[in-house]
Design a protein around this motif. Structure first.
Motif, PDB file in Angstrom:
ATOM      1  N   SER A  19       0.710  -1.340   0.323  1.00 51.01           N
ATOM      2  CA  SER A  19       0.090   0.203   0.022  1.00 51.01           C
ATOM      3  C   SER A  19       0.896   1.199  -0.532  1.00 51.01           C
ATOM      4  N   LEU A  32       0.102   4.401   0.541  1.00 53.40           N
ATOM      5  CA  LEU A  32      -0.016   4.984   2.183  1.00 53.40           C
ATOM      6  C   LEU A  32       0.831   5.280   2.784  1.00 53.40           C
ATOM      7  N   HIS A  39      -1.192  -1.280  -4.270  1.00 58.44           N
ATOM      8  CA  HIS A  39      -2.512  -1.249  -3.565  1.00 58.44           C
ATOM      9  C   HIS A  39      -3.014   0.818  -3.539  1.00 58.44           C
ATOM     10  N   GLY A  73      -9.017   3.961   7.016  1.00 56.16           N
ATOM     11  CA  GLY A  73      -8.300   5.424   6.534  1.00 56.16           C
ATOM     12  C   GLY A  73      -7.527   5.323   7.440  1.00 56.16           C
ATOM     13  N   PHE A  74      -6.333   4.601   7.961  1.00 51.51           N
ATOM     14  CA  PHE A  74      -5.305   5.064   7.958  1.00 51.51           C
ATOM     15  C   PHE A  74      -4.064   3.913   7.937  1.00 51.51           C
ATOM     16  N   GLY A  75      -3.360   4.165   7.599  1.00 56.42           N
ATOM     17  CA  GLY A  75      -2.007   3.384   7.582  1.00 56.42           C
ATOM     18  C   GLY A  75      -1.501   3.183   9.659  1.00 56.42           C
ATOM     19  N   GLY A  76      -0.534   1.677   9.631  1.00 58.28           N
ATOM     20  CA  GLY A  76       0.119   2.179  10.604  1.00 58.28           C
ATOM     21  C   GLY A  76      -0.880   0.920  12.029  1.00 58.28           C
ATOM     22  N   GLN A  77      -1.936   1.126  11.345  1.00 63.21           N
ATOM     23  CA  GLN A  77      -2.759   0.254  12.823  1.00 63.21           C
ATOM     24  C   GLN A  77      -2.652  -1.238  12.929  1.00 63.21           C
ATOM     25  N   ASP A 115      -6.643  -6.954   3.873  1.00 66.41           N
ATOM     26  CA  ASP A 115      -6.301  -6.019   4.048  1.00 66.41           C
ATOM     27  C   ASP A 115      -6.203  -4.916   5.760  1.00 66.41           C
ATOM     28  N   GLY A 116      -4.689  -4.643   5.799  1.00 71.14           N
ATOM     29  CA  GLY A 116      -4.366  -3.788   6.894  1.00 71.14           C
ATOM     30  C   GLY A 116      -3.601  -4.141   8.586  1.00 71.14           C
ATOM     31  N   ILE A 143      -1.004  -5.484   8.132  1.00 71.96           N
ATOM     32  CA  ILE A 143      -0.579  -7.294   7.704  1.00 71.96           C
ATOM     33  C   ILE A 143       0.765  -6.816   7.654  1.00 71.96           C
ATOM     34  N   GLY A 184       0.911  -1.612   4.224  1.00 72.29           N
ATOM     35  CA  GLY A 184       2.099  -0.444   3.580  1.00 72.29           C
ATOM     36  C   GLY A 184       2.864  -0.329   4.209  1.00 72.29           C
ATOM     37  N   SER A 185       2.946  -0.218   5.793  1.00 68.86           N
ATOM     38  CA  SER A 185       3.754   0.215   7.138  1.00 68.86           C
ATOM     39  C   SER A 185       4.982  -1.117   6.987  1.00 68.86           C
TER      40      SER A 185
HETATM   41  C1  DX5 Z   1      -6.380   0.939   5.487  1.00 66.51           C
HETATM   42  C2  DX5 Z   1      -6.099   1.270   3.677  1.00 66.51           C
HETATM   43  C3  DX5 Z   1      -4.997   0.007   4.668  1.00 66.51           C
HETATM   44  C4  DX5 Z   1      -3.611   0.206   4.712  1.00 66.51           C
HETATM   45  C5  DX5 Z   1      -2.370  -0.601   5.396  1.00 66.51           C
HETATM   46  O1  DX5 Z   1      -7.795   2.452   5.231  1.00 66.51           O
HETATM   47  O2  DX5 Z   1      -6.790   0.131   3.505  1.00 66.51           O
HETATM   48  O3  DX5 Z   1      -4.805  -0.338   3.228  1.00 66.51           O
HETATM   49  O4  DX5 Z   1      -2.827   1.693   3.972  1.00 66.51           O
HETATM   50  O5  DX5 Z   1      -1.747  -0.007   5.715  1.00 66.51           O
HETATM   51  P1  DX5 Z   1      -1.030  -1.036   6.604  1.00 66.51           P
HETATM   52  O6  DX5 Z   1      -0.519  -1.608   6.377  1.00 66.51           O
HETATM   53  O7  DX5 Z   1       0.026  -0.522   7.342  1.00 66.51           O
HETATM   54  O8  DX5 Z   1      -2.129  -1.516   7.818  1.00 66.51           O
END
Ligand code: DX5
Ligand code: ZN
Length: 223
Positions: free
Chosen positions: A11, A13, A35, A144-148, A177-178, A180, A199-200
């Protein structure tokens, strides 16, 4: 359960937005998809990026662009997204409880189409539509946010989605998604995911390529 081979979809993001070309070049030979999280500050409490950035991304890579639309009206920008060069779009069932018209519009523009469910939404909400979808996305964090932090409680929904697809001989990929990373990709793969978004864990790693390889290894070996 399965997962002989999975697709890894980093991702963007979590990437450095001032250097997207370098960030993409650093991983593109090692991943299947990219993504793209599009947010409108309304469906989710955050704003990410839109069409001009996606055009810029398309100009620097041939990767499959998987666009996760987190907007109130996911159908509104499908022509522009197609024009910008995305390959597939996914829309939240919470935003389009009757996804037929959105899917039709996506198909008219040559886009693959999938549906996303939030952590609190049951698999049953998308079950009637899986047959025509290319992709079903199970959110493992609130969008809404990455890194959760990964929510393990969504894993039974991944299993349910996989079972639904296998029992009916459907083609849909199952994406998670999220949250991982290498530490939980094994359980995500074992539950039946065929596409892992990260993402992160990829772009914030010291060595993103190594991170991708670790995620893939864990997911394919179910460990
Ligand atoms: C959250 C996004 C995810 C997120 C994944 O709204 O849909 O795609 O960016 O990021 P990580 O892997 O950091 O949770
Ligand atoms: Zn996403």
């Amino acid at each position: 359960m399965m997962s002989a081979s999975v697709k890894i979809a980093p991702s963007l993001l979590a990437a450095d937005f001032a250097h997207l070309d370098q960030e993409i070049a650093g991983i593109e030979a090692h991943v299947e998809w990219l993504h793209l999280d599009v947010m409108d500050g309304h469906f989710v409490p955050n704003i990410s990026f839109g069409i001009p950035v996606i055009e810029g991304v398309r100009a620097v890579t041939d990767l499959y662009l998987d666009c996760h639309i987190m907007t109130t009206n996911p159908g509104a920008y499908l022509p522009e997204l197609a024009e910008a060069g995305v390959n597939g779009v996914t829309a939240h069932i919470e935003a389009v409880p009757d996804p037929g018209p959105t899917e039709m519009r996506a198909r008219e523009h040559g886009l693959d189409f999938g549906l996303v469910i939030n952590p609190g939404t049951p698999f049953e909400a998308v079950a009637p539509f899986v047959e025509s979808c290319d992709l079903i996305v199970i959110m493992a964090v609130e969008p809404g946010f990455g890194g959760q932090e990964f929510i393990p409680g969504v894993l039974p929904k991944v299993e349910a989605a996989r079972e639904w697809v296998e029992n009916r001989g459907l083609r849909a990929d199952i994406q998670v998604d999220g949250g991982i990373g290498p530490e939980n990709a094994g359980t995500v793969g074992a539950a039946g995911a065929s596409v892992l978004v990260a993402g992160s864990a990829v772009f914030r790693a010291d060595d993103p390529v190594h991170a991708v390889k670790e995620i893939r290894r864990a997911a394919e070996r179910n460990e």
